[in-house]
Design a protein around this motif. Sequence first.
Motif, PDB file in Angstrom:
ATOM      1  N   GLN A 147     -54.126  23.568 -30.966  1.00  6.79           N
ATOM      2  CA  GLN A 147     -55.166  24.050 -31.884  1.00  6.79           C
ATOM      3  C   GLN A 147     -56.328  24.665 -31.104  1.00  6.79           C
ATOM      4  N   GLN A 148     -56.584  24.158 -29.917  1.00 10.34           N
ATOM      5  CA  GLN A 148     -57.591  24.785 -29.067  1.00 10.34           C
ATOM      6  C   GLN A 148     -57.164  26.210 -28.715  1.00 10.34           C
ATOM      7  N   ALA A 149     -55.893  26.378 -28.375  1.00  5.15           N
ATOM      8  CA  ALA A 149     -55.378  27.715 -28.069  1.00  5.15           C
ATOM      9  C   ALA A 149     -55.525  28.631 -29.279  1.00  5.15           C
ATOM     10  N   ALA A 150     -55.197  28.111 -30.455  1.00  7.38           N
ATOM     11  CA  ALA A 150     -55.296  28.935 -31.665  1.00  7.38           C
ATOM     12  C   ALA A 150     -56.744  29.331 -31.939  1.00  7.38           C
ATOM     13  N   ALA A 151     -57.676  28.413 -31.649  1.00  8.36           N
ATOM     14  CA  ALA A 151     -59.088  28.709 -31.881  1.00  8.36           C
ATOM     15  C   ALA A 151     -59.594  29.765 -30.903  1.00  8.36           C
ATOM     16  N   VAL A 152     -59.114  29.690 -29.670  1.00  2.80           N
ATOM     17  CA  VAL A 152     -59.576  30.610 -28.628  1.00  2.80           C
ATOM     18  C   VAL A 152     -58.898  31.970 -28.758  1.00  2.80           C
ATOM     19  N   LEU A 153     -57.696  32.004 -29.347  1.00  5.02           N
ATOM     20  CA  LEU A 153     -56.882  33.226 -29.411  1.00  5.02           C
ATOM     21  C   LEU A 153     -56.617  33.623 -30.867  1.00  5.02           C
ATOM     22  N   PRO A 154     -57.656  34.090 -31.585  1.00  2.00           N
ATOM     23  CA  PRO A 154     -57.454  34.390 -33.006  1.00  2.00           C
ATOM     24  C   PRO A 154     -56.490  35.546 -33.243  1.00  2.00           C
ATOM     25  N   ASP A 155     -56.234  36.376 -32.234  1.00  5.47           N
ATOM     26  CA  ASP A 155     -55.349  37.526 -32.419  1.00  5.47           C
ATOM     27  C   ASP A 155     -53.935  37.259 -31.913  1.00  5.47           C
ATOM     28  N   SER A 156     -53.650  36.037 -31.518  1.00  4.60           N
ATOM     29  CA  SER A 156     -52.297  35.666 -31.078  1.00  4.60           C
ATOM     30  C   SER A 156     -51.688  34.712 -32.105  1.00  4.60           C
TER      31      SER A 156
END
Lengths: 217, 217
Positions: free
Chosen positions: B120-129
Amino acid sequence: MTDVSGLSIAILGGTGDQGKGLARRFALAGHRVLIGSRSAQRARDAAASIGAGAAGGENAAVAAEADVVIVAVPYEGHRALLESLRAELAGKIVVDCVNPLGFDKQGAYALPVAEGSAAQQAAAVLPDSTVVAAFHHVSAVLLMDPAVDKVDLDVLVLGDDREATDIVQALAEAVPGVRGVYGGRLRNAQQIEAFTANLISINRRYKAHAGLRITDI
Amino acid sequence: MTDVSGLSIAILGGTGDQGKGLARRFALAGHRVLIGSRSAQRARDAAASIGAGAAGGENAAVAAEADVVIVAVPYEGHRALLESLRAELAGKIVVDCVNPLGFDKQGAYALPVAEGSAAQQAAAVLPDSTVVAAFHHVSAVLLMDPAVDKVDLDVLVLGDDREATDIVQALAEAVPGVRGVYGGRLRNAQQIEAFTANLISINRRYKAHAGLRITDI
């Protein structure tokens, strides 16, 4: 494997699906089983529906009588029930199988627990008991189904007391097909409880009663 | 099963044990594999040690080039690395396999993550991925061992985008013996990451390289 054949087992919340399913399998395995409920009558009705010598009574009465006490109540009433039974549960192994989950349109998800997990909450509330976490992933449907003679599942058993986890591992094997596997210390119980949400997602996607097996052991 | 045969795969942190093990298995399965590292030289050395056509380069270069990018860095550097690669990772499937764990004398335990989980941290940091969580429980030892021709494991694949999770499930099956199993939405990734602590406890107790299999599917 530890000999647990003579142990009596109380199941708090034993009128619910999971509790009743466990009660049924323990009774079939020859254990003396005491189903607990807020209502002694509902507990006796549940015990009668199981047969195999199961008895029923109020939560406090069965907690006081049994050797090992399984906590299978809804998370909402978990803390209050255990606080009310501190004296009855002192000196005993208390097996927590509560999954703190919420549900919405997207399915199940883990609820935050201040103590870290339901099992750690039990340990905090019951300083004079030995708390073990186990039986989170058993399918009530499979436990209750007379056509299911083997359940394809490893029951993960977590706790900080080796003797207690050994006993609960052996108890888990009362369910035919099940293997009791040591799964770590109580501080690692949260993810085992929360994993039930993933199993619910898997059940939806694959139309299954999913369980887990640990490989290479 | 989704056809993923033509997909190229970058592995950020591909010089670590888990990343290198995955790189090796993907390369053996015929994928173009790009190992990423802060040091292009270390990445090229790791790629050469794997063989099977694997190449290496700096994290940003391999992230920009590959179709699918696996994040296998230590949790400590996770957020900063992904923040620095937002442009390179835009529009791609990013597979997070990071386990936020701490270690002390009693073994491994889950670290708290503000966003809920590393994924979820990755999803928060990478909104375009499109972030998918997978490969948390693969044993680096088994992946690297030339004598192990089958790995006895279900890789749980979590995410909110069905096309992406289907692709990653298919990629997981590049590892012989492995089955890619849908494991729920990203909001249920924390317990899958944290479960690695339990597997470490199991490995200690049973002297094993434990994995998990989902039953009844």
